[in-house]
Design an enzyme around this catalytic site. Structure first.
Site, PDB file in Angstrom:
ATOM      1  N   GLU A 155       0.851  -1.201   0.000  1.00 25.13           N
ATOM      2  CA  GLU A 155       0.000   0.000   0.000  1.00 25.13           C
ATOM      3  C   GLU A 155       0.879   1.240   0.000  1.00 25.13           C
ATOM      4  O   GLU A 155       1.885   1.296   0.705  1.00 25.13           O
ATOM      5  CB  GLU A 155      -0.848  -0.028   1.285  1.00 25.13           C
ATOM      6  CG  GLU A 155      -1.859   1.086   1.382  1.00 25.13           C
ATOM      7  CD  GLU A 155      -2.449   1.201   2.780  1.00 25.13           C
ATOM      8  OE1 GLU A 155      -1.730   0.964   3.781  1.00 25.13           O
ATOM      9  OE2 GLU A 155      -3.645   1.527   2.883  1.00 25.13           O
ATOM     10  N   GLU A 206      -6.722  -1.632   7.880  1.00 26.62           N
ATOM     11  CA  GLU A 206      -7.875  -2.168   7.160  1.00 26.62           C
ATOM     12  C   GLU A 206      -8.015  -3.685   7.309  1.00 26.62           C
ATOM     13  O   GLU A 206      -9.058  -4.252   6.953  1.00 26.62           O
ATOM     14  CB  GLU A 206      -7.772  -1.816   5.673  1.00 26.62           C
ATOM     15  CG  GLU A 206      -8.046  -0.364   5.344  1.00 26.62           C
ATOM     16  CD  GLU A 206      -6.815   0.523   5.398  1.00 26.62           C
ATOM     17  OE1 GLU A 206      -5.833   0.157   6.089  1.00 26.62           O
ATOM     18  OE2 GLU A 206      -6.833   1.593   4.764  1.00 26.62           O
ATOM     19  N   HIS A 217       2.653   4.472   0.850  1.00 26.72           N
ATOM     20  CA  HIS A 217       2.998   5.113   2.112  1.00 26.72           C
ATOM     21  C   HIS A 217       3.763   6.400   1.830  1.00 26.72           C
ATOM     22  O   HIS A 217       4.800   6.671   2.455  1.00 26.72           O
ATOM     23  CB  HIS A 217       3.830   4.163   2.981  1.00 26.72           C
ATOM     24  CG  HIS A 217       2.998   3.252   3.825  1.00 26.72           C
ATOM     25  ND1 HIS A 217       2.317   2.175   3.309  1.00 26.72           N
ATOM     26  CD2 HIS A 217       2.698   3.260   5.163  1.00 26.72           C
ATOM     27  CE1 HIS A 217       1.648   1.559   4.282  1.00 26.72           C
ATOM     28  NE2 HIS A 217       1.860   2.190   5.403  1.00 26.72           N
ATOM     29  N   HIS A 249      -1.659  -3.312   9.265  1.00 24.66           N
ATOM     30  CA  HIS A 249      -2.434  -2.554   8.260  1.00 24.66           C
ATOM     31  C   HIS A 249      -3.841  -2.432   8.821  1.00 24.66           C
ATOM     32  O   HIS A 249      -4.544  -3.436   8.984  1.00 24.66           O
ATOM     33  CB  HIS A 249      -2.417  -3.347   6.948  1.00 24.66           C
ATOM     34  CG  HIS A 249      -3.269  -2.813   5.846  1.00 24.66           C
ATOM     35  ND1 HIS A 249      -3.064  -1.577   5.277  1.00 24.66           N
ATOM     36  CD2 HIS A 249      -4.322  -3.352   5.184  1.00 24.66           C
ATOM     37  CE1 HIS A 249      -3.957  -1.392   4.312  1.00 24.66           C
ATOM     38  NE2 HIS A 249      -4.732  -2.449   4.243  1.00 24.66           N
ATOM     39  N   GLU A 255       5.010   5.625  11.797  1.00 21.47           N
ATOM     40  CA  GLU A 255       5.529   4.657  10.832  1.00 21.47           C
ATOM     41  C   GLU A 255       6.902   5.064  10.293  1.00 21.47           C
ATOM     42  O   GLU A 255       7.787   4.221  10.106  1.00 21.47           O
ATOM     43  CB  GLU A 255       4.536   4.463   9.676  1.00 21.47           C
ATOM     44  CG  GLU A 255       3.285   3.694  10.109  1.00 21.47           C
ATOM     45  CD  GLU A 255       2.407   3.301   8.932  1.00 21.47           C
ATOM     46  OE1 GLU A 255       1.851   2.189   8.962  1.00 21.47           O
ATOM     47  OE2 GLU A 255       2.255   4.119   7.990  1.00 21.47           O
ATOM     48  N   ASP A 301       3.796  -1.806   5.779  1.00 21.70           N
ATOM     49  CA  ASP A 301       2.971  -2.472   6.802  1.00 21.70           C
ATOM     50  C   ASP A 301       3.451  -3.886   7.093  1.00 21.70           C
ATOM     51  O   ASP A 301       3.460  -4.326   8.247  1.00 21.70           O
ATOM     52  CB  ASP A 301       1.503  -2.501   6.365  1.00 21.70           C
ATOM     53  CG  ASP A 301       0.859  -1.128   6.424  1.00 21.70           C
ATOM     54  OD1 ASP A 301       1.468  -0.198   6.990  1.00 21.70           O
ATOM     55  OD2 ASP A 301      -0.258  -0.980   5.898  1.00 21.70           O
ATOM     56  N   HIS A 349      -0.918   7.629   9.024  1.00 17.21           N
ATOM     57  CA  HIS A 349      -0.540   6.790   7.887  1.00 17.21           C
ATOM     58  C   HIS A 349       0.656   7.425   7.198  1.00 17.21           C
ATOM     59  O   HIS A 349       0.559   8.546   6.700  1.00 17.21           O
ATOM     60  CB  HIS A 349      -1.695   6.645   6.900  1.00 17.21           C
ATOM     61  CG  HIS A 349      -1.328   5.772   5.734  1.00 17.21           C
ATOM     62  ND1 HIS A 349      -1.238   4.409   5.846  1.00 17.21           N
ATOM     63  CD2 HIS A 349      -0.979   6.068   4.467  1.00 17.21           C
ATOM     64  CE1 HIS A 349      -0.872   3.899   4.684  1.00 17.21           C
ATOM     65  NE2 HIS A 349      -0.703   4.888   3.830  1.00 17.21           N
TER      66      HIS A 349
END
Lengths: 255, 255, 255, 255, 255, 255
Positions: B33, B121, B35, B119, B179, B44, B174
């Protein structure tokens, strides 16, 4: 970051590469499966990734993260499901993740995909995943896919050199000379040659049984001896795989 | 080979560990995904694996290969599906692979599993996968599972140190300070601080739309600025996560 | 018949409304789930429907029948699946009925749909159902969907009035002050304030376990006390929800 | 709260009822389907619920929330899928929600379940849902299920009174005399007798076509005229249905 | 080879027929289900195929291989699943194979398909399979499908001749006069009239139970006596079915 | 009726056989797939059935109806999906019907099942169907299954006789010497030797492409020439298959 491995690349770098060069993307399909006492459980994913990365480096391709889990191990090609550590997916799961990843790559604009199977049992379910993805994407989608089992690119000449006493065929080449040599070349720190079992080659009847009979399979999980494996053979095979895959991919995606 | 990473361990080493120590097994659940321009697509999975490996090293645990692909990115937590590179699974695919892997680990004799979500989601689909696996395995199966999002183990004190101007909440974290700092600690070679965008924090209404509106999301994909991220903060957070996860896992699996 | 509730409207009335006004259609997504001794099992569907009907009455919308069954109750937000009466669907079932209903509404010509989630656990599966429906309908379909959890439309000011000692957060608001007040406003005959339990707020660790530990959850199923709930607060909140939802929906569907 | 409707009952009241009396639980299976200009779209769910509630009140039973959406309408029994407002589920969705709800009721300890079908098209998919649930629950599960279409409990004598010119058979009884009379009895405020169409009875060949031919179906959606419907007939039929269902259920669940 | 049976035709012959004449293709849908002591388990597939072949021979049609397995036998129409030999599919399996075969026929260019149901329980699942196939193929696909249960083409006059004491209705016609007579006509070598049971007609209540009660069903599996069956009646019925099917198919596919 | 073919046997005859002798049951798995201009579309099902029936006649076995439709034809083994007439199933459909049929046979009390694959592409999906059935039936179920591709029972000696110029391998044996000879032996009326194409052997690269390239496949659909096929070779091979299958089955099911 990293010019080859998709998961170590930013989305902007990836987007630009796709838009500018229409690079070949590789999807390695591995497994988590026993490979004897001398090779790690992740051998199939590691080798499918190594082969993919080697080719991608040559043709400015991109390697998507490997499917780390594969279809259920069968006695005749992977020893079977009775080994602890072998961690497998149902057919529908493998089909669906293959379909989903391809659907997404197509959305990104990928036009050239090579699915590199490193686990024999994956072949047909990966094929169905590709088929379902292309059916859903429709005939107007420009994505074209190659699917291959990497060992099929070894020539008879090379096999003759790797097996000076004669190539016994791919059937029993699980955790045996080819995989062990390739691992000694690509991941020597993950090979324990001191633990090489001496199990003779497995002998199978021309049918399968369910539930399977574990006694058909050598207790080590190695279907034929890896004696004779060495890093030099691994390098030779790796180089041939790269050369021949580069040629095939260039030829296929030329038009 | 490797004492922690399951895919770099032989089946015999794994079997013996499971039989002798009943170790905690970790299943990191990542994604591919976007980033932002400064972090890689695999962030992730990389962080869920790093956190898992850090804890496993402390308690003689084993880390299974990460799920490299996750559920579809949502605008409010991951930027959304319109970014090239974001490569996501349908719900049913993620549910099924989670279920399959857990079914297999139970077959191996694993009794203690920690599913580490990296992650956001993924959370609910992984939950369903765990539930389906346990239902299928039946009440007699001794497997017990913990599921966690690793960031929930950061204390308020640590967040206050990481965000000296006040912690804005996990909602927009995010590709932001947490992160980025963790990646600077665990994988500095994969971070491009020189490409850090200056996008202000995203503002979202209290609902979602389908099809999503890309204009809700900063063009970089970063939901709030990663300015202020550094490796030292990453080290601090990593240490706290390890300590608190070790304590929680020991407590949970003590009886 | 009834100008708002789709199931109490003839097909001709419905057809004409869709064709003439392109009204907003609401799909309430509830559950059949324990809500303590003082609230009925159907609370989530009843409130999602009441909120939807209130908004629909204001903007000449139509409310489709609620999804009466929802996703599995989780300890931290609904008490968990160990309570008799809680009657839940597998993820795939909820995903599919959501997808199917939306596919049908699109066939009718509906262009504006608001999916009103009244059961926290539904959110991600309803999201997948919407995504699958829109993917199947294709980009040419004019249907646009909003999905929301109604409580997210309460302002901080209102929450401050409803919780004079400080709003403890939505996390424990299951069968507590907000839901009880709204039920006292919308369905007072279904509330038994005399049976209100005194269970203190639940305390949960930052992870979940499977199988769940029932001892984490107060025996009444109420995650924090509903003391302080009253019909006036329900009326206040209901009015605010209506006003703010009307505004958001009008804004979103204006263009 | 409410002694019959499960969604208007607290979980504690429900739990105590199940534990003490092993009551019969009813699951009405309806639809959202055109029923001509004079009946509402929700007629099937409303009538299945009304019949269930009438019987439950007599035998201290409990009525679970109706399945509000049913299988796709067919021209010969419901007019077909081309009518706006008709909102139907795919077979697999209806099968799964039926299975899930029954699995959950069994978990609660329910031993006697009556599935009351109010939408002809549901019958076979509901049957499969019951079968899958019982297979999953296993032979040791004490749950026993009756499934019925309520109109099959009308006697020839009653049908002769309701149709003084001769009962034309159930085949065309969609939105016709039986359903209209029952709605006039149970929900008179939802019937518009002033809008009764005069479409003559539909004539169908002994086969079906796909795509269906809308011209086979009267434009009103009524398969035969509801002239002759009145509330008194509805009351007569409702009473008979209650009496005969009570007797059948008592007989079936006596041993 | 064979001008009617698709599986006994080469692909080139088939291709040319499809391209030149746009012939009607028949898909017989049978079952493997008990049919008493005097009829074989494959009766439904044999008769659906025989009826299809008879019609196809008249109109230059083509008969695809029958679906040999059907949906689960129900007590009231096929005796139920407790009989050894009855070998049935889950709903989703039957739905999917129907959908798949139709999708493929459409790819071949077939425009006229008649699905001939020979097993009552198949009807609704075959309907769903047809619907899913047409939905997937999209509105531009020229394929049109008729679905029929062949016995519905028998006229009242013929039934009066076959049942001189009055036609008791199709409900109990399982392994009874109609099927036995048709088998005596089409496959006399597979009928054992000497084993005809004398079980009186079954009597069923107006509901079904799950698990089913085997005592509802005569031990022979025959729902009403086949006494009175003979080959002449079979010939009469077969001729009528052919004539009336030819007419209906010609009419339906004329435009 | 018929002592071997299950669909031509009454349920009572079948029940008695199962109860008394615990006979071996055979499930032939065929396809509807192009086999050149000289062989019929149903070749795979016909041959799998013929082989099964030959063996069953020798050991008092029973042959269940063949699966008439198989998995999608692949260019390298069946010519591919672009041929009209080839009518294939999705993977999940084939998996499910295999699972369902086996579940039912187990319910009947069958303990010895031989799944005879006559279509190469079926192998892995049939394997998954067997695995799912056995998982569902549980370890206490006494059913044991053999799965085989019948051609694997031909000895090198026989192949040397059939191919005097050297056996080119099974890879291209689609509609070629083996299948044609066997059809000339079992179904001579369905072979058109006058239409035998002269297409040279196909040459395939060591990978597959999607969408497939039809130009890889000879236009006739025959992968290598069937010149040299004759009924005597078919009889020889058929006899050997029977003998060796009888021996293998007796050996496997002896204990």
């Amino acid at each position: 970051m990293n010019p080859v491995m998709m998961d170590r690349m930013s989305w902007i770098a990836y987007r630009d590469r796709i838009a500018e060069d229409s690079p070949v993307v590789f999807l390695p399909c591995g497994a988590l499966e026993q490979h004897g006492p001398h090779l790690p459980l992740g051998t199939d994913a590691l080798l499918a990734t190594a082969v993919s990365a080697g080719v991608a480096a040559r043709i400015d391709g991109i390697v998507a993260p490997a499917l780390s889990y594969g279809y259920k191990s069968q006695p005749k090609c992977g020893g079977g499901q009775h080994f602890p550590g072998t961690t497998s997916l149902d057919a529908s799961s493998l089909i669906q993740i293959t379909r989903d990843v391809i659907r997404e790559l197509a959305r990104h604009g990928v036009r050239k995909l090579v699915v590199v199977v490193g686990h024999y049992e994956n072949q047909w379910f990966v094929t169905e995943g590709i088929d379902l993805a292309l059916r859903e994407l429709g005939p107007a989608c420009p994505l074209r896919v190659m699917r291959l089992e990497y060992w099929d690119f070894l020539t008879e000449q090379t096999l003759a050199r790797v097996f000076p006493d004669g190539f016994p065929g791919f059937a029993l080449e699980h955790a045996a000379v080819i995989e062990t040599s390739l691992m000694l070349h690509h991941h020597p720190e993950l090979v324990r040659m001191d633990l090489l079992p001496d199990d003779g080659p497995a002998h199978f009847p021309p049918y399968d049984t369910y539930p399977p009979r574990p006694q058909w399979v050598p207790p080590s999980g190695v279907l034929s001896s890896a004696r004779g494996a060495d890093a030099a053979k691994g390098a030779t095979m790796s180089q041939e795989l790269t050369e021949r895959l580069v040629a095939a991919i260039r030829g296929e995606f030329a038009d």
